[in-house]
Motif scaffolding. Sequence first.
Motif, mmCIF file in Angstrom:
data_model
loop_
_atom_site.group_PDB
_atom_site.id
_atom_site.type_symbol
_atom_site.label_atom_id
_atom_site.label_comp_id
_atom_site.label_asym_id
_atom_site.label_seq_id
_atom_site.Cartn_x
_atom_site.Cartn_y
_atom_site.Cartn_z
ATOM 1 N N GLU A 68 30.008 43.585 -20.630
ATOM 2 C CA GLU A 68 28.848 43.405 -20.607
ATOM 3 C C GLU A 68 28.307 41.776 -21.565
ATOM 4 N N SER A 69 27.853 40.953 -20.997
ATOM 5 C CA SER A 69 27.832 39.973 -22.486
ATOM 6 C C SER A 69 26.467 39.328 -22.670
ATOM 7 N N VAL A 70 26.709 38.296 -23.173
ATOM 8 C CA VAL A 70 26.111 37.102 -24.144
ATOM 9 C C VAL A 70 26.056 35.526 -24.018
ATOM 10 N N GLN A 71 25.698 35.026 -23.525
ATOM 11 C CA GLN A 71 25.987 33.739 -23.862
ATOM 12 C C GLN A 71 24.807 32.553 -24.663
ATOM 13 N N ILE A 72 25.542 31.894 -25.045
ATOM 14 C CA ILE A 72 24.474 31.131 -26.195
ATOM 15 C C ILE A 72 24.525 29.903 -25.936
ATOM 16 N N GLU A 73 23.205 29.151 -25.571
ATOM 17 C CA GLU A 73 23.634 27.985 -25.827
ATOM 18 C C GLU A 73 23.140 27.461 -27.661
#
Length: 250
Positions: A96-101
């Motif tokens: 489970e991951s989070v992508q940050i722009e």
Amino acid sequence: MKRSQGSLLSSRLLCLCIVCALFPGTALSIRFPDRSSKMPEDSHSQPLKTAVFALGSFWRSEAVFGCLDGVVRTTVGYAGGTKANPEYRSLGDHAESVQIEYDPRLINFRQLLEVFWSSHDCRQVFGQGPDVGNQYRSIIFTNGTEESRLAAVSKEREQRKPKNSIVTTQIQQLGTFFPAEPEHQKFELKRNPFLLQLIGNLPEEELESSSLAAKLNSYSAELCPTNIQRQIDAKIKEIIRKGWPILREL
């Protein structure tokens, strides 16, 4: 059930009002594209950069980063594995991951790493807190040599801290990031119907890409920096006191 053009217009105007209230002094512009058109491109003159981290449950991980100055949007998903098209109930060997722009003029990868290390237990094996399993492992995903170097240096620094256990965090080159199902996006915010109404009950697609929703998702989890948390508290209380632009009825 599809929403009318008038309803969508009202929601967007309401969202703009909340943005102005929560972030005064910011120059804003808005346009209302045709429903069949693509989402407008980001207005930043410098291209945004992307970072991906795994640090336990992605519901909380997204909230960790959403309120940081310079973070434009956040998305939860799956990365680090080999399974094609993973899903929440069948994610294979992904984490489970989070992508940050983010806007590199306001925040950089090194600063994001500092938040990453301070926001979870990098020495816990096979999970985070009560969440146990391979999907909750700690990973820094990198794009290119420089990010790999920064990640390695930061891990070495973390390992030198006076603790007996070993840092379990992995460093991997980012492959494919698979966005998670809509119900997992902005999870903490969705647990607060009042705030959803306050920003105009945005359609799912707009909610997922909204910078304001990313910040309020962090606020809902009480993970904004203390000064920002208090600032948002004050603005919401002011809006409630004035009785506008809260939606009074459907």
